[in-house]
Design a protein around this motif. Structure first.
Motif, PDB file in Angstrom:
ATOM      1  N   GLN A 189       0.813  -1.215   0.000  1.00 36.97           N
ATOM      2  CA  GLN A 189       0.000   0.000   0.000  1.00 36.97           C
ATOM      3  C   GLN A 189       0.845   1.262   0.000  1.00 36.97           C
ATOM      4  OE1 GLN A 189      -3.411  -0.352   2.408  1.00 36.97           O
ATOM      5  NE2 GLN A 189      -4.108   1.749   2.127  1.00 36.97           N
ATOM      6  N   GLU A 190       2.011   1.224   0.597  1.00 38.55           N
ATOM      7  CA  GLU A 190       2.858   2.412   0.617  1.00 38.55           C
ATOM      8  C   GLU A 190       3.540   2.618  -0.734  1.00 38.55           C
ATOM      9  OE1 GLU A 190       4.274   5.862   1.819  1.00 38.55           O
ATOM     10  OE2 GLU A 190       2.898   4.615   2.999  1.00 38.55           O
ATOM     11  N   LEU A 191       4.020   1.524  -1.331  1.00 37.45           N
ATOM     12  CA  LEU A 191       4.700   1.633  -2.624  1.00 37.45           C
ATOM     13  C   LEU A 191       3.742   2.055  -3.736  1.00 37.45           C
ATOM     14  CD1 LEU A 191       7.018  -1.534  -2.521  1.00 37.45           C
ATOM     15  CD2 LEU A 191       7.679   0.861  -2.217  1.00 37.45           C
ATOM     16  N   PHE A 192       2.483   1.639  -3.610  1.00 43.46           N
ATOM     17  CA  PHE A 192       1.490   1.963  -4.632  1.00 43.46           C
ATOM     18  C   PHE A 192       0.449   2.948  -4.110  1.00 43.46           C
ATOM     19  CE2 PHE A 192       3.234  -2.132  -5.904  1.00 43.46           C
ATOM     20  CZ  PHE A 192       3.522  -1.905  -7.246  1.00 43.46           C
ATOM     21  N   LYS A 193       0.929   3.863  -3.290  1.00 43.46           N
ATOM     22  CA  LYS A 193       0.083   4.854  -2.629  1.00 43.46           C
ATOM     23  C   LYS A 193      -0.773   5.643  -3.623  1.00 43.46           C
ATOM     24  CE  LYS A 193       0.627   8.959   0.332  1.00 43.46           C
ATOM     25  NZ  LYS A 193      -0.612   8.769   1.076  1.00 43.46           N
ATOM     26  N   HIS A 194      -0.202   5.993  -4.784  1.00 47.26           N
ATOM     27  CA  HIS A 194      -0.934   6.799  -5.762  1.00 47.26           C
ATOM     28  C   HIS A 194      -2.167   6.063  -6.283  1.00 47.26           C
ATOM     29  CE1 HIS A 194       2.809   9.087  -5.693  1.00 47.26           C
ATOM     30  NE2 HIS A 194       2.169  10.065  -6.312  1.00 47.26           N
ATOM     31  N   TYR A 195      -2.076   4.746  -6.422  1.00 46.76           N
ATOM     32  CA  TYR A 195      -3.218   3.976  -6.916  1.00 46.76           C
ATOM     33  C   TYR A 195      -4.275   3.769  -5.825  1.00 46.76           C
ATOM     34  CZ  TYR A 195      -0.482   3.179 -11.100  1.00 46.76           C
ATOM     35  OH  TYR A 195       0.247   3.370 -12.251  1.00 46.76           O
ATOM     36  N   TYR A 196      -3.828   3.613  -4.594  1.00 49.68           N
ATOM     37  CA  TYR A 196      -4.783   3.475  -3.491  1.00 49.68           C
ATOM     38  C   TYR A 196      -5.480   4.810  -3.199  1.00 49.68           C
ATOM     39  CZ  TYR A 196      -3.370  -1.271  -2.248  1.00 49.68           C
ATOM     40  OH  TYR A 196      -3.160  -2.637  -2.253  1.00 49.68           O
ATOM     41  N   ASP A 197      -4.745   5.925  -3.376  1.00 50.34           N
ATOM     42  CA  ASP A 197      -5.302   7.251  -3.086  1.00 50.34           C
ATOM     43  C   ASP A 197      -5.978   7.891  -4.294  1.00 50.34           C
ATOM     44  OD1 ASP A 197      -4.292   6.911  -0.571  1.00 50.34           O
ATOM     45  OD2 ASP A 197      -2.588   8.283  -0.816  1.00 50.34           O
ATOM     46  N   LEU A 198      -5.979   7.199  -5.424  1.00 51.84           N
ATOM     47  CA  LEU A 198      -6.584   7.698  -6.674  1.00 51.84           C
ATOM     48  C   LEU A 198      -5.924   8.981  -7.171  1.00 51.84           C
ATOM     49  CD1 LEU A 198      -8.859   6.010  -7.965  1.00 51.84           C
ATOM     50  CD2 LEU A 198      -8.811   5.731  -5.501  1.00 51.84           C
ATOM     51  N   ASP A 199      -4.639   9.136  -6.906  1.00 52.47           N
ATOM     52  CA  ASP A 199      -3.879  10.279  -7.428  1.00 52.47           C
ATOM     53  C   ASP A 199      -3.338   9.892  -8.802  1.00 52.47           C
ATOM     54  OD1 ASP A 199      -2.540  12.642  -7.704  1.00 52.47           O
ATOM     55  OD2 ASP A 199      -0.952  12.171  -6.254  1.00 52.47           O
ATOM     56  N   ILE A 200      -4.229   9.667  -9.729  1.00 51.48           N
ATOM     57  CA  ILE A 200      -3.894   9.032 -11.002  1.00 51.48           C
ATOM     58  C   ILE A 200      -3.147   9.962 -11.948  1.00 51.48           C
ATOM     59  CG2 ILE A 200      -4.886   7.869 -13.027  1.00 51.48           C
ATOM     60  CD1 ILE A 200      -5.032   6.320 -10.364  1.00 51.48           C
TER      61      ILE A 200
END
Length: 781
Positions: free
Chosen positions: A666-677
């Motif tokens: 979740q930390e490495l792919f934070k942008h995808y979890y946070d929808l900061d696309i």
């Protein structure tokens, strides 16, 4: 092998010759062995069989055929029986003309609203795309000929489509870009499938062993033939090894020699060649036998079917104060160029010559409506005209209702060229604005096969979107406007407020060498609904002249049932949609996904119980850690709605999954979890891909080679730039003489790699000649 004895009699040269076309539209015949030639020709929303000289970009005229609504329109019907019937009719016309393979349907995912060919594709959603495509395939093939779903795979843009490398992570590839093809292959069972021009993760699609051998032939157990897109062959031997059977069009024997040499050198096993020949012969003999039967087409009956298809696909987007349907005692002004000259199809290889063509003005004047007049209102292809606007405003003041026809012109949506924005022409927007100042009852009728921005949405009383209605679209529109038919279409794609809201906008189109899909799985509603971004019109949205009530939802194992009641006063059809929402996923996922739908016909006060089936796969995501589909255990909400934003019923179920390891930290792919696309860093995207993609730009310092594109001549001084700008000059001339669609399609030439010049000319312009030309070009830099 089914044709083992026949293949034993063939020389290597004869086998190789079958792997490439005999001419532009036909396969190679071998008369001494009784192997006939078969014809493949364009669809997908009608038969495009050229009567004279052949070409790929729609320059030369075709024989008349029924022009049905294109895929973007038909998908709005959400009506699988209707689509199958349309396919049946198109296939019948093809069989009448002794065509063995109809090149369609197109079902590439609408990754971005600006793709110039979106009018040929069904949806942003793979489930809807795949189900509709499978139905059309069944319809076409009911005539004994073959459909040919296309373009496999990830053909997401027209810009540099023949060489662009579509860089996409494996999960998005499986869940979004391939899933529709899986439904089309497994349920539609096409006899032929077309590979796309582009590369996918570094390999041309036609040579991509992962796409072809691992997935298409391996996982999906495909039993048919793969044909290249026209001129879509890069390395003939690699294509054969990956699973391709047929290269089109003819190369005049150039690539036959490559196959023969590869067999003799041991690079290509003759056993592999024999298997490819066997599959192709199966198609040839099966369809040839079918075409021996005489088939007659009732053109008037097919025109009526085209009208019905358009009627059931028109989408009512707004209807303030129930201004529609129109009343007989109202004075109606008709304004807009599209009222008399309809936009009814896109441009390019799918350009159909209709058997007849309706227009809205004629059809409206045949009704009992009180039509007070018509004004053009604006120049079709842009540019201000105060005189046209003044006449339109004068007419509007004489009416109770203004029917304003707006839309995208013929040059806006075409094969070979992407759109530059989501806007209507400025002169049309100005006219809407000015009409709003003098009239409060403006009804907008839209034409176009792609998503557009609508800054006028709050300033008009109603919006009726016809998309591209085919040859009978104007009659269908008339029936909706006067209320003899109730609109039932719903959007198969999301309409954003503005282009900047689109998740792929920062990355689209690809620059020069690559097109990076940094948004991953977040395409269309998968992004908007999950990120809670406001939209103009949500996926699955469409109004009716009546109202529907949902109740009594029950879940029974792998089916869900509920009742729908028509609580209005008019007969109508409702499209009920089934979504699945994971309530506590550990893997980043869309908020909900479409997993079923049904179109229900209801008389006033009628109640029907509806059942939608689903399976365990409906809860799955593609897990790259184990390279297969996985289901997370937990609670899922099963939702029934009139659109993705109009959920009417829901129930929560507990699902036991396989609980494979989560591949995403979740930390490495934070942008995808946070929808900061819109701000995916290189490091995150490369980690998602599992590799570092190549430079998205061409190396302008390197010498041009055989597999580079004509477009790259732009960057080479002297003869290079002279040649490039000569092609641009031809385009400008074609526009000047009114051949706008053809001019746009001429971009096909610029997108071509140099290698295709030799093949399209069948060796008249040889490889040596091309290499000499490139040598001269490279001397200038």
């Amino acid at each position: 092998m089914k044709n083992k004895d026949l293949i034993r009699q063939m020389t290597i040269e004869e086998k190789a010759s079958l792997m490439s076309g005999g001419n532009f539209w036909n396969t190679q015949a071998i008369e001494r062995l009784g192997i006939p030639s078969i014809m493949l020709t364009d669809g997908p929303h009608g038969l495009r069989k050229q009567g004279g000289k052949a070409d790929h970009i729609g320059m030369n005229q075709s024989i008349p055929a029924t022009c049905f609504p294109p895929a973007a329109t038909l998908a709005n019907s959400w009506d699988l029986e209707l689509v199958e019937d349309v396919g049946r009719s198109i296939g019948k016309e093809a069989a009448t003309e002794k065509v063995s393979v109809l090149l369609g349907p197109g079902l590439n995912i609408k990754r971005n609203p600006l793709c110039g060919r979106n009018f040929e594709y069904f949806s942003e959603d793979p489930f809807l795309s795949g189900k509709v495509a499978a139905s059309m395939i069944k319809g076409i093939q009911s005539n004994g000929i073959s459909a040919c779903p296309k373009h496999y795979a990830v053909n997401s843009q027209e810009h540099l489509r023949m060489t662009i490398d579509e860089v996409v992570d494996e999960r998005a590839l499986r869940e979004v870009y391939l899933e529709g093809f899986r439904y089309a292959v497994e349920e539609g069972k096409p006899k032929v499938l077309m590979s796309s021009y582009n590369k996918v993760n570094g390999e041309y699609a036609n040579e991509n062993t992962h796409l072809m051998n691992d997935i298409l032939y391996g996982e999906w157990k495909y039993e048919g033939v793969v044909v290249t897109d026209w001129g879509g062959n890069h390395d003939r031997v690699k294509g054969l090894l990956a699973g391709n059977q047929l290269e089109m069009p003819s190369t005049g024997g150039i690539t036959d020699k490559e196959i023969v040499d590869a067999v003799k050198s041991g690079e290509l096993s003759e056993a592999v060649l024999d298997e490819r020949v066997d599959r192709l012969l199966g198609l040839v003999f099966e369809t040839t036998e079918t075409l021996k039967k005489e088939v007659e087409v009732d053109c008037e009956d097919h025109h009526l079917k085209a009208i019905d298809a358009a009627r059931r696909s028109i989408v009512l987007l707004k209807n303030e104060n129930q201004i529609l349907p129109l009343k007989e005692n109202q004075n109606i002004a008709v304004i807009g160029d599209f009222a008399k000259i309809p936009r009814y199809q896109g441009a390019g290889s799918s350009l159909i010559e209709p058997t007849k063509l309706d227009n809205a003005w004629d059809k409206l004047t045949e009704t009992s409506l009180k039509i007070v007049g018509y004004e053009q209102g604006y120049k079709r292809f842009g540019g201000r005209s105060n005189n046209l606007m003044k006449k339109a405003l004068t007419l509007a003041k004489q009416a109770d209702i203004v029917l304003l026809f707006l839309g995208l012109d013929e040059g806006s949506e075409t094969e070979g060229l992407d759109r530059t924005d989501m806007k209507l022409k400025e002169n049309q927007l100005t006219l809407v604005n000015e009409l709003g100042k003098v009239h409060e009852n403006v009804v907008v009728v839209l034409s176009g096969g792609s998503v557009i921005e609508m800054p006028f949405v709050d300033d008009v009383k109603a919006i009726l979107h016809t998309y591209l209605g085919g040859q009978g679209g104007a009659t269908a529109l008339k029936d909706i406007l006067i209320g003899s038919f109730n609109p039932s279409g719903k959007l198969a794609e999301t309409y954003p407020m503005k282009y900047e809201d689109v998740p792929s906008a920062p990355y689209y189109p690809g620059l020069e060498a690559t097109s990076e899909h940094r948004e991953s799985i977040y395409i269309g509603y998968r992004y908007f609904d999950t990120a809670k971004v406001p939209v103009l019109f949500p996926f699955g949205f469409g109004l009716s002249y009546t109202q529907f009530e949902y109740s009594e939802m029950m879940v029974n194992g792998t089916s869900i049932s509920f009742t729908i009641k028509n609580v209005g006063e008019m007969v109508g059809e409702e499209i009920a949609q089934f979504y699945i929402k994971p309530l506590s996923p550990k893997v980043f996922r869309a908020n909900k996904e479409l997993k079923g739908f049904v179109k229900v016909h209801l008389e006033p006060n009628e109640v029907k119980q509806v059942t939608i089936d689903f399976n365990h796969q409906a809860f799955a995501y593609f897990n790259i850690e184990v390279n297969q589909w996985s289901v997370e255990s937990g609670e899922y909400e099963l939702q029934i709605g009139s659109s993705i934003d109009g959920i009417r019923l829901s129930k929560t179920v507990v699902i036991q999954g396989d609980d494979a390891d989560n591949p995403y930290d979740q930390e490495l792919f934070k942008h995808y979890y946070d929808l900061d696309i819109s701000n995916i860093p290189d490091k995150t995207f490369h980690l998602l891909l599992g590799y570092k993609p190549p430079n998205p730009y061409w190396d302008r310092t390197k010498k041009l080679e055989y597999h580079d594109t004509i477009f790259q001549l732009k960057y080479k001084k002297g003869i290079g730039q002279f040649t490039y700008f000569s092609v641009i000059l031809i385009q400008s001339f074609l526009r000047l003489i009114g051949k706008r669609s053809t001019a746009h399609n001429f971009t096909f030439v610029l997108n071509m790699p140099f290698r295709q010049i030799e093949r399209f000319s069948q060796g008249k312009i040889s490889r040596k000649m091309i290499e000499r030309f490139l040598k001269v070009v490279n001397l200038g830099n």
